[in-house]
Design a protein around this motif. Sequence first.
Motif, PDB file in Angstrom:
ATOM      1  N   TYR A 101      73.882 130.956  37.268  1.00 12.02           N
ATOM      2  CA  TYR A 101      73.314 130.856  35.915  1.00 12.02           C
ATOM      3  C   TYR A 101      74.067 131.780  34.972  1.00 12.02           C
ATOM      4  CZ  TYR A 101      70.043 131.424  32.036  1.00 12.02           C
ATOM      5  OH  TYR A 101      69.488 131.483  30.776  1.00 12.02           O
ATOM      6  N   LYS A 102      74.654 131.170  33.946  1.00 13.29           N
ATOM      7  CA  LYS A 102      75.361 131.966  32.938  1.00 13.29           C
ATOM      8  C   LYS A 102      74.623 131.774  31.621  1.00 13.29           C
ATOM      9  CE  LYS A 102      79.803 132.450  30.692  1.00 13.29           C
ATOM     10  NZ  LYS A 102      80.888 131.619  30.200  1.00 13.29           N
ATOM     11  N   PRO A 103      73.950 132.811  31.115  1.00 12.91           N
ATOM     12  CA  PRO A 103      73.122 132.632  29.919  1.00 12.91           C
ATOM     13  C   PRO A 103      73.952 132.348  28.669  1.00 12.91           C
ATOM     14  CG  PRO A 103      73.137 134.934  30.618  1.00 12.91           C
ATOM     15  CD  PRO A 103      73.911 134.179  31.638  1.00 12.91           C
ATOM     16  N   ALA A 125      72.291 139.093  28.846  1.00  9.70           N
ATOM     17  CA  ALA A 125      73.540 138.323  28.873  1.00  9.70           C
ATOM     18  C   ALA A 125      74.351 138.621  30.134  1.00  9.70           C
ATOM     19  CB  ALA A 125      74.367 138.588  27.614  1.00  9.70           C
ATOM     20  N   THR A 126      73.629 138.718  31.271  1.00 11.43           N
ATOM     21  CA  THR A 126      74.285 138.988  32.559  1.00 11.43           C
ATOM     22  C   THR A 126      74.279 137.714  33.399  1.00 11.43           C
ATOM     23  OG1 THR A 126      73.275 141.185  32.487  1.00 11.43           O
ATOM     24  CG2 THR A 126      74.232 140.501  34.586  1.00 11.43           C
ATOM     25  N   PRO A 127      75.445 137.128  33.699  1.00 18.16           N
ATOM     26  CA  PRO A 127      75.458 135.949  34.580  1.00 18.16           C
ATOM     27  C   PRO A 127      74.989 136.332  35.983  1.00 18.16           C
ATOM     28  CG  PRO A 127      77.557 136.202  33.423  1.00 18.16           C
ATOM     29  CD  PRO A 127      76.799 137.473  33.227  1.00 18.16           C
ATOM     30  N   VAL A 128      74.212 135.464  36.628  1.00 23.15           N
ATOM     31  CA  VAL A 128      73.729 135.778  37.984  1.00 23.15           C
ATOM     32  C   VAL A 128      74.108 134.670  38.963  1.00 23.15           C
ATOM     33  CG1 VAL A 128      71.767 137.272  37.396  1.00 23.15           C
ATOM     34  CG2 VAL A 128      71.437 134.814  37.433  1.00 23.15           C
ATOM     35  N   LEU A 129      74.317 135.097  40.207  1.00 22.59           N
ATOM     36  CA  LEU A 129      74.551 134.162  41.303  1.00 22.59           C
ATOM     37  C   LEU A 129      73.486 134.471  42.346  1.00 22.59           C
ATOM     38  CD1 LEU A 129      76.229 132.150  43.014  1.00 22.59           C
ATOM     39  CD2 LEU A 129      77.662 134.064  43.683  1.00 22.59           C
ATOM     40  N   ILE A 130      72.566 133.536  42.543  1.00 24.77           N
ATOM     41  CA  ILE A 130      71.456 133.769  43.485  1.00 24.77           C
ATOM     42  C   ILE A 130      71.670 132.884  44.705  1.00 24.77           C
ATOM     43  CG2 ILE A 130      68.952 133.799  43.780  1.00 24.77           C
ATOM     44  CD1 ILE A 130      68.694 133.975  40.732  1.00 24.77           C
TER      45      ILE A 130
END
Length: 379
Positions: free
Chosen positions: A74-76, A26-31
Amino acid sequence: MVKTSYMRLKGSQQLRQRLLLSTLSATPVLIEDIRADDTWPGLRPHEVSLLRLLEKISDDCVVEINETGTKLKYKPGVLIGGRHLVHDCGLSRSIGYFLEPLIVLGLFGKKPLLIRLKGITNDSKDPCVDTFRSTTLPMLKRFGVPSEGLELKIESRGSPPQGGGEVVLAVPIIQNSLSSVTWVDEGMVKRIRGVTFSTRVSSQFENTMIHAARGIFNRLLPDVHISTDHKAGLQAGKSPGYGISLVAETTSGCFISADTAVSYARGEDTDALEDEERKELMPPGDIGEQIASILLGEIEQGGVVDSTHQGLLFLLCALCPQDVSKVRVGKLSPCAIETLRHIRDFLGVKFVIKPDPATETVILKCVGCGLKNLSRKIS
Protein backbone atom coordinates in the motif's frame (compact mmCIF):
# COMPACT_ATOMS: atom_id res chain seq x y z
CA MET A 1 12.86 6.46 -11.19
CA VAL A 2 13.04 6.66 -7.39
CA LYS A 3 12.64 3.29 -5.71
CA THR A 4 9.92 3.29 -3.07
CA SER A 5 11.06 2.05 0.33
CA TYR A 6 8.32 0.20 2.21
CA MET A 7 7.86 -0.28 5.94
CA ARG A 8 7.62 -4.05 6.34
CA LEU A 9 4.96 -5.46 8.67
CA LYS A 10 3.53 -8.90 9.33
CA GLY A 11 0.13 -10.30 10.18
CA SER A 12 -3.44 -9.11 9.96
CA GLN A 13 -3.80 -7.52 13.41
CA GLN A 14 -4.66 -3.81 13.54
CA LEU A 15 -4.69 -3.61 9.73
CA ARG A 16 -7.13 -0.69 9.75
CA GLN A 17 -4.89 1.29 12.09
CA ARG A 18 -1.80 0.55 10.05
CA LEU A 19 -3.46 1.76 6.85
CA LEU A 20 -4.73 4.91 8.59
CA LEU A 21 -1.30 5.79 10.02
CA SER A 22 0.42 4.88 6.76
CA THR A 23 -1.87 7.34 4.93
CA LEU A 24 -1.42 10.15 7.47
CA SER A 25 2.36 9.79 7.63
CA ALA A 26 2.73 9.11 3.87
CA THR A 27 4.65 5.91 4.67
CA PRO A 28 4.29 3.08 2.11
CA VAL A 29 3.75 -0.29 3.81
CA LEU A 30 4.29 -3.90 2.80
CA ILE A 31 2.26 -6.29 4.96
CA GLU A 32 3.02 -10.01 4.64
CA ASP A 33 1.64 -13.23 6.18
CA ILE A 34 -1.94 -11.93 6.38
CA ARG A 35 -3.73 -14.91 7.96
CA ALA A 36 -1.34 -17.18 6.02
CA ASP A 37 -2.12 -20.20 8.24
CA ASP A 38 -5.91 -19.79 8.35
CA THR A 39 -8.37 -22.05 6.54
CA TRP A 40 -9.39 -18.94 4.59
CA PRO A 41 -6.10 -17.08 4.15
CA GLY A 42 -5.68 -13.46 3.18
CA LEU A 43 -7.62 -10.23 3.46
CA ARG A 44 -11.25 -10.24 4.57
CA PRO A 45 -13.99 -8.52 2.50
CA HIS A 46 -14.19 -5.53 4.90
CA GLU A 47 -10.42 -4.99 4.67
CA VAL A 48 -10.54 -4.95 0.87
CA SER A 49 -13.52 -2.59 1.10
CA LEU A 50 -11.49 -0.26 3.35
CA LEU A 51 -8.69 -0.20 0.76
CA ARG A 52 -11.23 0.69 -1.94
CA LEU A 53 -12.53 3.47 0.30
CA LEU A 54 -9.00 4.86 0.74
CA GLU A 55 -8.66 4.88 -3.05
CA LYS A 56 -11.88 6.87 -3.32
CA ILE A 57 -10.84 9.68 -0.99
CA SER A 58 -7.23 9.99 -2.15
CA ASP A 59 -5.42 10.58 -5.41
CA ASP A 60 -2.54 8.50 -6.73
CA CYS A 61 -2.80 5.83 -4.05
CA VAL A 62 -1.44 2.40 -5.10
CA VAL A 63 -2.80 -0.89 -3.77
CA GLU A 64 -1.32 -4.24 -4.77
CA ILE A 65 -2.66 -7.53 -3.37
CA ASN A 66 -1.23 -10.93 -4.30
CA GLU A 67 -3.45 -13.77 -5.55
CA THR A 68 -4.00 -15.38 -2.15
CA GLY A 69 -4.54 -12.02 -0.43
CA THR A 70 -1.79 -12.76 2.10
CA LYS A 71 0.50 -9.95 0.92
CA LEU A 72 -0.46 -6.30 0.58
CA LYS A 73 1.52 -3.37 -0.79
CA TYR A 74 0.00 0.00 0.00
CA LYS A 75 1.44 3.31 -1.12
CA PRO A 76 -0.67 6.22 0.15
CA GLY A 77 -1.65 9.09 -2.12
CA VAL A 78 -2.74 12.67 -1.51
CA LEU A 79 -5.95 12.99 0.52
CA ILE A 80 -8.52 14.76 -1.64
CA GLY A 81 -11.86 14.32 0.17
CA GLY A 82 -14.72 15.48 -2.04
CA ARG A 83 -18.49 15.57 -2.17
CA HIS A 84 -21.17 13.19 -3.41
CA LEU A 85 -19.05 10.11 -2.73
CA VAL A 86 -20.81 6.79 -2.17
CA HIS A 87 -19.29 3.65 -0.68
CA ASP A 88 -20.86 0.27 -0.03
CA CYS A 89 -19.24 -1.06 3.16
CA GLY A 90 -20.43 -4.61 2.52
CA LEU A 91 -21.85 -6.96 5.13
CA SER A 92 -18.85 -8.47 6.89
CA ARG A 93 -18.38 -5.47 9.25
CA SER A 94 -20.59 -2.54 10.15
CA ILE A 95 -20.28 1.07 8.99
CA GLY A 96 -18.65 1.88 12.36
CA TYR A 97 -15.52 0.01 11.24
CA PHE A 98 -15.08 2.50 8.37
CA LEU A 99 -16.16 5.66 10.19
CA GLU A 100 -13.21 6.00 12.57
CA PRO A 101 -10.46 6.17 9.90
CA LEU A 102 -12.71 8.28 7.65
CA ILE A 103 -13.31 10.93 10.31
CA VAL A 104 -9.56 11.40 10.90
CA LEU A 105 -8.54 11.29 7.23
CA GLY A 106 -11.32 13.69 6.24
CA LEU A 107 -9.75 16.42 8.40
CA PHE A 108 -6.55 16.41 6.34
CA GLY A 109 -8.11 16.43 2.87
CA LYS A 110 -7.93 18.99 0.11
CA LYS A 111 -11.71 19.51 0.17
CA PRO A 112 -14.33 18.81 2.85
CA LEU A 113 -15.63 15.26 2.79
CA LEU A 114 -19.27 14.35 2.17
CA ILE A 115 -19.82 10.62 1.75
CA ARG A 116 -22.79 8.25 1.82
CA LEU A 117 -22.00 4.88 3.40
CA LYS A 118 -24.23 1.84 2.90
CA GLY A 119 -24.32 -1.36 4.94
CA ILE A 120 -24.88 -2.35 8.57
CA THR A 121 -25.46 0.59 10.94
CA ASN A 122 -25.74 -1.28 14.26
CA ASP A 123 -24.07 -4.49 15.34
CA SER A 124 -22.33 -5.84 18.42
CA LYS A 125 -18.77 -5.81 17.01
CA ASP A 126 -18.13 -2.13 16.19
CA PRO A 127 -19.35 1.12 17.76
CA CYS A 128 -22.74 1.93 16.27
CA VAL A 129 -23.51 5.05 14.23
CA ASP A 130 -25.43 6.60 17.16
CA THR A 131 -22.29 6.47 19.32
CA PHE A 132 -20.27 8.21 16.61
CA ARG A 133 -22.89 10.94 16.45
CA SER A 134 -23.22 11.46 20.21
CA THR A 135 -19.66 10.82 21.43
CA THR A 136 -16.98 10.68 18.72
CA LEU A 137 -17.89 13.88 16.86
CA PRO A 138 -18.07 16.04 20.05
CA MET A 139 -14.65 14.65 21.02
CA LEU A 140 -13.13 16.03 17.79
CA LYS A 141 -14.27 19.55 18.74
CA ARG A 142 -11.88 19.43 21.72
CA PHE A 143 -9.01 19.31 19.23
CA GLY A 144 -10.14 22.43 17.39
CA VAL A 145 -12.16 20.74 14.63
CA PRO A 146 -14.85 23.23 13.52
CA SER A 147 -18.35 22.06 14.47
CA GLU A 148 -19.75 23.60 11.28
CA GLY A 149 -19.84 20.92 8.61
CA LEU A 150 -19.20 18.05 11.04
CA GLU A 151 -22.24 15.80 11.13
CA LEU A 152 -23.55 12.29 10.71
CA LYS A 153 -27.08 11.71 9.42
CA ILE A 154 -28.72 8.31 9.80
CA GLU A 155 -31.03 7.93 6.80
CA SER A 156 -31.97 4.29 7.27
CA ARG A 157 -30.88 1.54 9.61
CA GLY A 158 -29.50 -1.86 8.75
CA SER A 159 -28.99 -4.85 11.04
CA PRO A 160 -26.90 -7.95 10.27
CA PRO A 161 -26.90 -10.18 8.34
CA GLN A 162 -28.47 -8.33 5.37
CA GLY A 163 -27.80 -4.67 6.26
CA GLY A 164 -29.61 -2.12 4.15
CA GLY A 165 -28.67 0.92 6.27
CA GLU A 166 -27.43 4.27 4.97
CA VAL A 167 -25.66 7.16 6.68
CA VAL A 168 -24.25 10.42 5.35
CA LEU A 169 -21.00 11.67 6.92
CA ALA A 170 -19.74 15.24 6.54
CA VAL A 171 -16.23 16.13 7.76
CA PRO A 172 -14.75 19.64 7.40
CA ILE A 173 -11.04 20.14 6.71
CA ILE A 174 -8.82 21.75 9.30
CA GLN A 175 -7.13 24.91 8.05
CA ASN A 176 -3.70 24.12 9.41
CA SER A 177 -3.38 21.64 12.27
CA LEU A 178 -5.29 20.30 15.28
CA SER A 179 -5.03 22.01 18.69
CA SER A 180 -3.19 20.31 21.55
CA VAL A 181 -5.25 19.54 24.65
CA THR A 182 -4.91 19.25 28.40
CA TRP A 183 -7.87 17.04 29.23
CA VAL A 184 -7.56 15.44 32.64
CA ASP A 185 -10.77 16.40 34.45
CA GLU A 186 -13.40 13.74 33.84
CA GLY A 187 -15.98 15.55 36.02
CA MET A 188 -19.11 14.03 37.55
CA VAL A 189 -21.95 12.53 35.54
CA LYS A 190 -24.78 15.06 35.27
CA ARG A 191 -27.10 13.39 32.78
CA ILE A 192 -27.57 10.28 30.69
CA ARG A 193 -28.90 10.35 27.15
CA GLY A 194 -29.49 7.53 24.76
CA VAL A 195 -31.37 6.17 21.81
CA THR A 196 -32.86 2.77 21.14
CA PHE A 197 -33.56 1.42 17.68
CA SER A 198 -35.59 -1.40 16.24
CA THR A 199 -35.90 -2.67 12.67
CA ARG A 200 -38.48 -5.18 11.50
CA VAL A 201 -39.48 -6.08 15.09
CA SER A 202 -42.14 -4.67 17.43
CA SER A 203 -41.49 -1.13 18.69
CA GLN A 204 -42.43 -2.47 22.13
CA PHE A 205 -38.90 -3.94 22.31
CA GLU A 206 -37.54 -0.40 22.62
CA ASN A 207 -39.83 0.51 25.52
CA THR A 208 -38.72 -2.65 27.34
CA MET A 209 -35.02 -1.76 26.88
CA ILE A 210 -35.61 1.81 28.09
CA HIS A 211 -37.58 0.65 31.14
CA ALA A 212 -34.82 -1.83 32.10
CA ALA A 213 -31.99 0.71 31.65
CA ARG A 214 -33.85 3.44 33.54
CA GLY A 215 -34.50 0.98 36.37
CA ILE A 216 -30.76 0.99 37.01
CA PHE A 217 -29.94 4.66 36.29
CA ASN A 218 -32.83 6.25 38.20
CA ARG A 219 -31.43 4.96 41.48
CA LEU A 220 -28.35 7.11 40.79
CA LEU A 221 -29.50 10.29 39.04
CA PRO A 222 -32.79 11.81 37.90
CA ASP A 223 -31.80 13.27 34.52
CA VAL A 224 -32.11 10.24 32.23
CA HIS A 225 -33.66 10.56 28.80
CA ILE A 226 -33.60 7.75 26.23
CA SER A 227 -35.41 8.32 22.94
CA THR A 228 -36.73 5.70 20.51
CA ASP A 229 -36.01 5.37 16.83
CA HIS A 230 -38.32 2.76 15.36
CA LYS A 231 -37.82 2.37 11.63
CA ALA A 232 -40.36 0.87 9.24
CA GLY A 233 -40.53 0.16 5.53
CA LEU A 234 -37.45 0.94 3.46
CA GLN A 235 -35.77 2.77 6.36
CA ALA A 236 -35.71 -0.43 8.41
CA GLY A 237 -33.14 -2.16 6.21
CA LYS A 238 -33.42 -5.84 5.35
CA SER A 239 -33.02 -7.73 8.65
CA PRO A 240 -34.70 -7.70 12.05
CA GLY A 241 -32.69 -6.29 14.94
CA TYR A 242 -32.81 -3.98 17.95
CA GLY A 243 -30.33 -2.26 20.21
CA ILE A 244 -29.45 0.68 22.40
CA SER A 245 -26.72 3.35 22.58
CA LEU A 246 -26.19 5.26 25.85
CA VAL A 247 -24.04 8.31 26.65
CA ALA A 248 -23.19 9.77 30.05
CA GLU A 249 -22.38 13.48 29.92
CA THR A 250 -20.21 14.87 32.71
CA THR A 251 -19.91 18.31 34.31
CA SER A 252 -16.58 18.86 32.51
CA GLY A 253 -18.04 18.10 29.08
CA CYS A 254 -16.84 14.50 28.66
CA PHE A 255 -18.99 11.93 26.90
CA ILE A 256 -18.74 8.29 28.01
CA SER A 257 -20.63 5.83 25.82
CA ALA A 258 -21.67 2.19 25.57
CA ASP A 259 -23.81 0.49 22.97
CA THR A 260 -24.94 -2.89 21.73
CA ALA A 261 -27.23 -4.39 19.14
CA VAL A 262 -28.95 -7.74 18.81
CA SER A 263 -29.66 -9.46 15.51
CA TYR A 264 -29.45 -12.83 13.82
CA ALA A 265 -25.84 -13.85 13.20
CA ARG A 266 -24.13 -13.30 9.89
CA GLY A 267 -23.44 -16.22 7.58
CA GLU A 268 -19.92 -17.01 8.81
CA ASP A 269 -20.93 -16.66 12.46
CA THR A 270 -23.71 -19.25 12.27
CA ASP A 271 -21.74 -22.29 11.12
CA ALA A 272 -21.29 -23.54 14.67
CA LEU A 273 -24.88 -22.83 15.67
CA GLU A 274 -27.73 -25.20 15.32
CA ASP A 275 -31.03 -23.88 13.94
CA GLU A 276 -32.60 -24.06 17.37
CA GLU A 277 -29.93 -21.88 18.95
CA ARG A 278 -29.97 -19.43 16.10
CA LYS A 279 -33.54 -18.38 16.83
CA GLU A 280 -32.81 -17.42 20.43
CA LEU A 281 -31.96 -13.73 20.78
CA MET A 282 -31.24 -11.94 24.04
CA PRO A 283 -34.50 -10.46 25.42
CA PRO A 284 -34.73 -6.63 25.24
CA GLY A 285 -35.07 -6.32 29.04
CA ASP A 286 -31.74 -8.10 29.56
CA ILE A 287 -30.13 -5.91 26.87
CA GLY A 288 -31.23 -2.73 28.66
CA GLU A 289 -29.86 -3.91 32.01
CA GLN A 290 -26.63 -5.23 30.51
CA ILE A 291 -25.76 -2.05 28.61
CA ALA A 292 -26.63 0.14 31.64
CA SER A 293 -24.20 -1.93 33.72
CA ILE A 294 -21.50 -1.68 31.02
CA LEU A 295 -21.89 2.11 30.94
CA LEU A 296 -21.57 2.29 34.74
CA GLY A 297 -18.39 0.21 34.45
CA GLU A 298 -16.97 2.66 31.88
CA ILE A 299 -17.82 5.62 34.14
CA GLU A 300 -16.19 3.86 37.11
CA GLN A 301 -12.88 3.61 35.21
CA GLY A 302 -12.60 7.37 35.50
CA GLY A 303 -11.16 8.42 32.14
CA VAL A 304 -12.17 11.38 29.97
CA VAL A 305 -13.24 8.88 27.28
CA ASP A 306 -14.54 5.30 27.38
CA SER A 307 -12.32 2.34 26.50
CA THR A 308 -13.45 2.13 22.85
CA HIS A 309 -12.36 5.75 22.23
CA GLN A 310 -8.91 5.49 23.83
CA GLY A 311 -7.09 4.65 20.59
CA LEU A 312 -8.67 7.55 18.71
CA LEU A 313 -7.86 9.93 21.59
CA PHE A 314 -4.16 8.97 21.52
CA LEU A 315 -4.03 9.28 17.75
CA LEU A 316 -5.49 12.80 17.84
CA CYS A 317 -2.99 13.80 20.58
CA ALA A 318 -0.13 12.45 18.44
CA LEU A 319 -1.29 14.45 15.40
CA CYS A 320 -1.37 17.73 17.36
CA PRO A 321 1.21 20.54 16.93
CA GLN A 322 4.61 20.16 18.61
CA ASP A 323 3.20 21.05 21.97
CA VAL A 324 2.39 18.93 25.03
CA SER A 325 -0.98 17.17 25.16
CA LYS A 326 -2.04 15.58 28.43
CA VAL A 327 -5.04 13.23 28.88
CA ARG A 328 -6.46 10.95 31.57
CA VAL A 329 -7.92 7.52 30.77
CA GLY A 330 -9.05 4.51 32.77
CA LYS A 331 -7.39 1.11 32.39
CA LEU A 332 -5.66 0.91 29.00
CA SER A 333 -7.46 -1.41 26.59
CA PRO A 334 -5.38 -3.91 24.54
CA CYS A 335 -6.39 -2.03 21.38
CA ALA A 336 -5.18 1.27 22.85
CA ILE A 337 -1.80 -0.28 23.75
CA GLU A 338 -1.39 -1.50 20.15
CA THR A 339 -2.32 1.99 18.95
CA LEU A 340 0.44 3.54 21.09
CA ARG A 341 2.97 1.15 19.50
CA HIS A 342 1.83 1.99 15.98
CA ILE A 343 1.89 5.74 16.70
CA ARG A 344 5.52 5.33 17.83
CA ASP A 345 6.44 3.36 14.68
CA PHE A 346 4.70 5.56 12.11
CA LEU A 347 4.74 9.06 13.61
CA GLY A 348 7.74 8.82 15.95
CA VAL A 349 5.62 10.09 18.86
CA LYS A 350 6.24 8.49 22.25
CA PHE A 351 3.86 8.90 25.18
CA VAL A 352 4.91 9.27 28.81
CA ILE A 353 2.55 6.98 30.74
CA LYS A 354 2.08 7.67 34.44
CA PRO A 355 -0.39 5.76 36.64
CA ASP A 356 -2.35 7.81 39.15
CA PRO A 357 -2.78 5.39 42.09
CA ALA A 358 -5.23 7.65 43.95
CA THR A 359 -7.86 7.44 41.21
CA GLU A 360 -6.68 4.19 39.54
CA THR A 361 -6.42 6.06 36.24
CA VAL A 362 -3.53 6.63 33.86
CA ILE A 363 -2.23 10.00 32.69
CA LEU A 364 -0.56 10.11 29.28
CA LYS A 365 1.52 12.97 27.91
CA CYS A 366 3.06 13.43 24.49
CA VAL A 367 4.49 16.07 22.20
CA GLY A 368 2.54 15.97 18.92
CA CYS A 369 4.17 15.31 15.55
CA GLY A 370 2.75 18.59 14.18
CA LEU A 371 0.92 17.08 11.20
CA LYS A 372 -0.35 19.91 9.01
CA ASN A 373 -3.01 19.79 6.36
CA LEU A 374 -0.71 20.29 3.39
CA SER A 375 -3.19 19.17 0.75
CA ARG A 376 -5.76 21.93 1.42
CA LYS A 377 -6.10 24.75 -1.09
CA ILE A 378 -4.24 27.92 -0.17
CA SER A 379 -6.46 30.84 -0.97
